[in-house]
Design a protein around this motif. Structure first.
Motif, PDB file in Angstrom:
ATOM      1  N   ILE A  95       1.080  -1.352  -0.364  1.00 21.13           N
ATOM      2  CA  ILE A  95      -0.138  -0.226   0.125  1.00 21.13           C
ATOM      3  C   ILE A  95       0.612   0.833  -0.124  1.00 21.13           C
ATOM      4  O   ILE A  95       0.635   2.140  -0.780  1.00 21.13           O
ATOM      5  N   GLY A  96       2.274   1.052   0.507  1.00 20.20           N
ATOM      6  CA  GLY A  96       2.741   2.423   1.083  1.00 20.20           C
ATOM      7  C   GLY A  96       3.665   2.817  -0.789  1.00 20.20           C
ATOM      8  O   GLY A  96       3.422   3.811  -1.102  1.00 20.20           O
ATOM      9  N   VAL A  97       3.487   1.677  -1.215  1.00 17.98           N
ATOM     10  CA  VAL A  97       4.438   2.077  -2.610  1.00 17.98           C
ATOM     11  C   VAL A  97       3.576   2.260  -3.583  1.00 17.98           C
ATOM     12  O   VAL A  97       4.093   3.354  -4.670  1.00 17.98           O
ATOM     13  N   LEU A  98       2.043   1.294  -3.898  1.00 22.05           N
ATOM     14  CA  LEU A  98       0.761   2.070  -4.061  1.00 22.05           C
ATOM     15  C   LEU A  98       1.212   3.307  -4.017  1.00 22.05           C
ATOM     16  O   LEU A  98       0.058   3.890  -5.330  1.00 22.05           O
ATOM     17  N   SER A  99       0.887   4.153  -2.991  1.00 23.61           N
ATOM     18  CA  SER A  99       0.392   5.979  -2.656  1.00 23.61           C
ATOM     19  C   SER A  99       0.977   6.372  -2.547  1.00 23.61           C
ATOM     20  O   SER A  99       1.769   7.285  -3.176  1.00 23.61           O
ATOM     21  N   THR A 100       2.107   6.303  -2.685  1.00 18.80           N
ATOM     22  CA  THR A 100       3.344   6.766  -2.398  1.00 18.80           C
ATOM     23  C   THR A 100       4.625   7.338  -4.016  1.00 18.80           C
ATOM     24  O   THR A 100       4.351   8.698  -3.748  1.00 18.80           O
ATOM     25  N   ALA A 101       4.965   6.804  -4.717  1.00 14.23           N
ATOM     26  CA  ALA A 101       5.045   6.886  -5.921  1.00 14.23           C
ATOM     27  C   ALA A 101       4.289   7.564  -6.934  1.00 14.23           C
ATOM     28  O   ALA A 101       4.417   9.037  -7.489  1.00 14.23           O
ATOM     29  N   PRO A 102       3.133   6.813  -7.122  1.00 21.67           N
ATOM     30  CA  PRO A 102       2.588   7.724  -7.689  1.00 21.67           C
ATOM     31  C   PRO A 102       2.497   9.270  -7.559  1.00 21.67           C
ATOM     32  O   PRO A 102       1.467  10.488  -8.065  1.00 21.67           O
ATOM     33  N   GLN A 103       1.915   9.243  -6.030  1.00 21.45           N
ATOM     34  CA  GLN A 103       1.170  10.408  -5.608  1.00 21.45           C
ATOM     35  C   GLN A 103       3.004  11.461  -5.376  1.00 21.45           C
ATOM     36  O   GLN A 103       2.154  12.564  -5.537  1.00 21.45           O
ATOM     37  N   LEU A 104       3.629  11.070  -5.327  1.00 16.89           N
ATOM     38  CA  LEU A 104       5.021  12.096  -5.624  1.00 16.89           C
ATOM     39  C   LEU A 104       5.221  12.565  -6.930  1.00 16.89           C
ATOM     40  O   LEU A 104       5.728  13.463  -6.951  1.00 16.89           O
ATOM     41  N   ALA A 164     -12.513  -7.080  -1.072  1.00 16.10           N
ATOM     42  CA  ALA A 164     -12.301  -9.094  -0.730  1.00 16.10           C
ATOM     43  C   ALA A 164     -10.501  -9.196  -1.585  1.00 16.10           C
ATOM     44  O   ALA A 164     -10.104 -10.023  -0.650  1.00 16.10           O
ATOM     45  N   GLY A 165      -9.614  -8.677  -2.466  1.00  6.92           N
ATOM     46  CA  GLY A 165      -9.435  -9.017  -2.747  1.00  6.92           C
ATOM     47  C   GLY A 165      -8.003  -8.155  -2.182  1.00  6.92           C
ATOM     48  O   GLY A 165      -8.108  -8.020  -2.090  1.00  6.92           O
ATOM     49  N   THR A 166      -6.931  -9.268  -2.178  1.00  8.90           N
ATOM     50  CA  THR A 166      -5.337  -8.365  -1.787  1.00  8.90           C
ATOM     51  C   THR A 166      -5.163  -6.963  -2.893  1.00  8.90           C
ATOM     52  O   THR A 166      -5.130  -5.790  -1.977  1.00  8.90           O
ATOM     53  N   ALA A 167      -4.826  -7.568  -4.234  1.00  8.73           N
ATOM     54  CA  ALA A 167      -4.857  -6.061  -4.888  1.00  8.73           C
ATOM     55  C   ALA A 167      -5.591  -5.036  -5.419  1.00  8.73           C
ATOM     56  O   ALA A 167      -4.978  -4.109  -4.717  1.00  8.73           O
ATOM     57  N   THR A 168      -6.455  -5.323  -5.556  1.00  7.75           N
ATOM     58  CA  THR A 168      -7.793  -4.736  -5.867  1.00  7.75           C
ATOM     59  C   THR A 168      -7.990  -3.777  -4.451  1.00  7.75           C
ATOM     60  O   THR A 168      -8.438  -2.444  -4.489  1.00  7.75           O
ATOM     61  N   SER A 169      -7.629  -4.360  -3.241  1.00  5.76           N
ATOM     62  CA  SER A 169      -7.665  -3.507  -2.197  1.00  5.76           C
ATOM     63  C   SER A 169      -7.147  -2.683  -1.319  1.00  5.76           C
ATOM     64  O   SER A 169      -6.966  -1.678  -1.434  1.00  5.76           O
ATOM     65  N   HIS A 170      -5.651  -3.277  -2.068  1.00 12.74           N
ATOM     66  CA  HIS A 170      -4.461  -1.840  -2.212  1.00 12.74           C
ATOM     67  C   HIS A 170      -4.940  -0.571  -2.957  1.00 12.74           C
ATOM     68  O   HIS A 170      -4.543   0.205  -2.524  1.00 12.74           O
ATOM     69  N   ARG A 191      -7.447 -10.819   6.282  1.00 13.85           N
ATOM     70  CA  ARG A 191      -6.048  -9.640   6.410  1.00 13.85           C
ATOM     71  C   ARG A 191      -5.317  -9.311   5.802  1.00 13.85           C
ATOM     72  O   ARG A 191      -4.525  -8.935   5.304  1.00 13.85           O
ATOM     73  N   GLN A 192      -6.476  -8.704   4.490  1.00 16.08           N
ATOM     74  CA  GLN A 192      -5.669  -9.062   3.108  1.00 16.08           C
ATOM     75  C   GLN A 192      -5.303  -7.622   3.273  1.00 16.08           C
ATOM     76  O   GLN A 192      -4.530  -6.849   1.805  1.00 16.08           O
ATOM     77  N   TYR A 193      -6.045  -6.578   3.636  1.00 18.29           N
ATOM     78  CA  TYR A 193      -4.837  -5.440   4.309  1.00 18.29           C
ATOM     79  C   TYR A 193      -4.723  -4.922   5.173  1.00 18.29           C
ATOM     80  O   TYR A 193      -5.334  -3.597   5.531  1.00 18.29           O
ATOM     81  N   GLN A 194      -4.240  -5.602   5.691  1.00 18.90           N
ATOM     82  CA  GLN A 194      -4.022  -5.025   8.133  1.00 18.90           C
ATOM     83  C   GLN A 194      -2.439  -4.594   7.721  1.00 18.90           C
ATOM     84  O   GLN A 194      -1.504  -5.613   7.338  1.00 18.90           O
ATOM     85  N   THR A 195      -2.937  -3.384   8.168  1.00 20.37           N
ATOM     86  CA  THR A 195      -1.040  -3.274   8.094  1.00 20.37           C
ATOM     87  C   THR A 195      -0.331  -2.686   9.570  1.00 20.37           C
ATOM     88  O   THR A 195      -0.932  -3.786  10.060  1.00 20.37           O
ATOM     89  N   LEU A 196       0.426  -2.985   8.820  1.00 18.22           N
ATOM     90  CA  LEU A 196       1.317  -3.037  11.383  1.00 18.22           C
ATOM     91  C   LEU A 196       0.486  -1.962  11.566  1.00 18.22           C
ATOM     92  O   LEU A 196       0.633  -2.717  12.929  1.00 18.22           O
ATOM     93  N   ALA A 197       0.674  -0.944  11.776  1.00 16.38           N
ATOM     94  CA  ALA A 197      -0.091   0.268  12.670  1.00 16.38           C
ATOM     95  C   ALA A 197      -1.583  -0.898  13.118  1.00 16.38           C
ATOM     96  O   ALA A 197      -1.824  -0.911  14.055  1.00 16.38           O
ATOM     97  N   LEU A 198      -2.408  -1.576  12.310  1.00  9.04           N
ATOM     98  CA  LEU A 198      -3.430  -2.461  12.681  1.00  9.04           C
ATOM     99  C   LEU A 198      -3.372  -3.199  13.183  1.00  9.04           C
ATOM    100  O   LEU A 198      -3.948  -3.589  13.833  1.00  9.04           O
ATOM    101  N   PHE A 199      -2.147  -4.233  12.845  1.00  7.78           N
ATOM    102  CA  PHE A 199      -1.547  -5.499  13.940  1.00  7.78           C
ATOM    103  C   PHE A 199      -1.418  -4.925  14.837  1.00  7.78           C
ATOM    104  O   PHE A 199      -1.680  -5.412  15.701  1.00  7.78           O
ATOM    105  N   VAL A 200      -0.782  -3.357  15.164  1.00  9.43           N
ATOM    106  CA  VAL A 200       0.125  -3.660  16.626  1.00  9.43           C
ATOM    107  C   VAL A 200      -1.346  -3.246  17.276  1.00  9.43           C
ATOM    108  O   VAL A 200      -1.609  -3.559  18.524  1.00  9.43           O
ATOM    109  N   TYR A 201      -2.929  -2.493  16.580  1.00  5.16           N
ATOM    110  CA  TYR A 201      -3.556  -1.959  17.057  1.00  5.16           C
ATOM    111  C   TYR A 201      -4.085  -3.300  17.667  1.00  5.16           C
ATOM    112  O   TYR A 201      -5.197  -3.247  18.596  1.00  5.16           O
ATOM    113  N   GLU A 202      -4.838  -4.049  16.844  1.00  2.00           N
ATOM    114  CA  GLU A 202      -5.657  -5.684  17.183  1.00  2.00           C
ATOM    115  C   GLU A 202      -4.983  -6.413  18.344  1.00  2.00           C
ATOM    116  O   GLU A 202      -5.450  -7.103  19.042  1.00  2.00           O
TER     117      GLU A 202
END
Length: 318
Positions: free
Chosen positions: A90-99, A165-171, A266-277
């Motif tokens: 998610i970080g790569v997909l959001s950061t690179a095009p965003q910049l 539902a999917g990993t790629a699509t949710s990302h 858990r197809q889009y559970q991030t690190l921060a969300l894992f810590v929260y859980e």
């Protein structure tokens, strides 16, 4: 004769006050920040490290010291590595095009335009919008049955996509939300840097017949390199801490697995969300503290690598 010792005493007092002002005042000015940082930053950080070395749960009165056992268990936890993968994806997909998009928008707004102030202010509207509202709206746009995105895709013969539902699509869906919120903010940072570039360079390049893209590549990007490094590092740190968007995405999209699990698989559970859980759903504070420290190490590592790679852009942009 009696006035001479008095003048010397006054001069001495002024010298003492001047010395105190020069040597002590700077520390007094920064003391409030240091006190607040130690109380709400440094102490919680150190205390979390101490908690990570214990079997620390909410329901137990005694917290046994287990050393690095939490870290060893964490490194063998498949859910943890799944969260690492999701965060990086998610970080790569959001950061690179965003910049890239932010630099392009800043380049357009750096030119003389009508209603220039209106366009610049509009870039901040996504950033000041509540993240809850953003997730709710985009979850409806990416809805499986009545979403606008699937309706547009149906024009090209594509079937209904269950984005949550999917990993790629949710990302892709989550990355789109993040890009929409932060692209305008980063564009304004790049715009401020571009306005500091001397106009004479562009005028000389125009006389030499350089196109707008050539001026962007040969003049603008090398001149705003420090700003690019700053934005890349800050965006990377932000991407490693994503929590609100995936936490609300399940509930807003109507998918199963509502809450901190990041979807039914858990197809889009991030690190921060894992810590929260671990900390606020399972109340295993020792395990959550160990995960948060590994997350901290990952943020430092990724940000450092990103910084070094961005610094090496110097040769390519020059």
């Amino acid at each position: 004769m009696s006035s001479l010792p008095l003048a010397v005493a006054r001069r001495h007092r002024r010298g003492v006050r001047h010395t105190l002002d020069v040597r002590v005042s700077p520390y007094a000015y920064v003391a409030p920040f240091l006190l607040l940082f130690c109380a709400f930053g440094l102490f919680p950080l150190a205390y979390t490290a101490w908690v990570s070395l214990h079997d620390w749960t909410l329901l137990s009165d005694e917290h046994a010291f287990v050393g690095a056992a939490n870290y060893a268990t964490l490194l063998a936890d498949g859910y943890f590595w799944n969260a690492v993968f999701n965060t990086l994806s998610i970080g790569v997909l959001s950061t690179a095009p965003q910049l890239v998009l932010a630099i392009w928008l800043a380049h357009l707004l750096n030119r003389p335009l009508r209603f220039q102030t209106l366009f610049r202010v509009s870039l901040l509207l996504p950033n000041v919008t509540s993240v809850v509202a953003v997730v709710v709206i985009f979850s409806q746009l990416f809805g499986r049955d009545f979403g606008l995105i699937n309706w547009v895709l149906s024009w090209f013969g594509a079937g209904a996509v269950d984005w949550a539902a999917g990993t790629a699509t949710s990302h892709v869906a989550l990355s789109t939300m993040i890009m929409w919120r932060w692209t305008g903010y980063n564009a304004l940072i790049f715009l401020a840097a571009m306005q500091a570039v001397p106009r004479e360079l562009y005028e000389a390049a125009t006389l030499d017949g350089a196109s707008g893209f050539t001026q962007l590549r040969r003049i603008t990007l090398p001149m705003i390199r420090p700003t690019i490094v700053f934005v890349v590092v800050v965006s990377t740190i932000g991407a490693m801490q994503i929590i609100a968007e995936p936490l609300l995405f399940s509930a807003s999209s109507g998918a199963g697995g509502v809450g901190a699990s990041g979807g039914p698989d858990r197809q889009y559970q991030t690190l921060a969300l894992f810590v929260y859980e671990q900390g606020f759903t399972k109340f295993d504070f020792g395990y959550a503290a160990a995960a948060s420290w590994l997350m901290f190490a990952a943020v430092v590592l990724v940000a450092g690598v990103n910084y070094l790679l961005t610094r090496r852009m110097r040769g390519g942009l020059a």
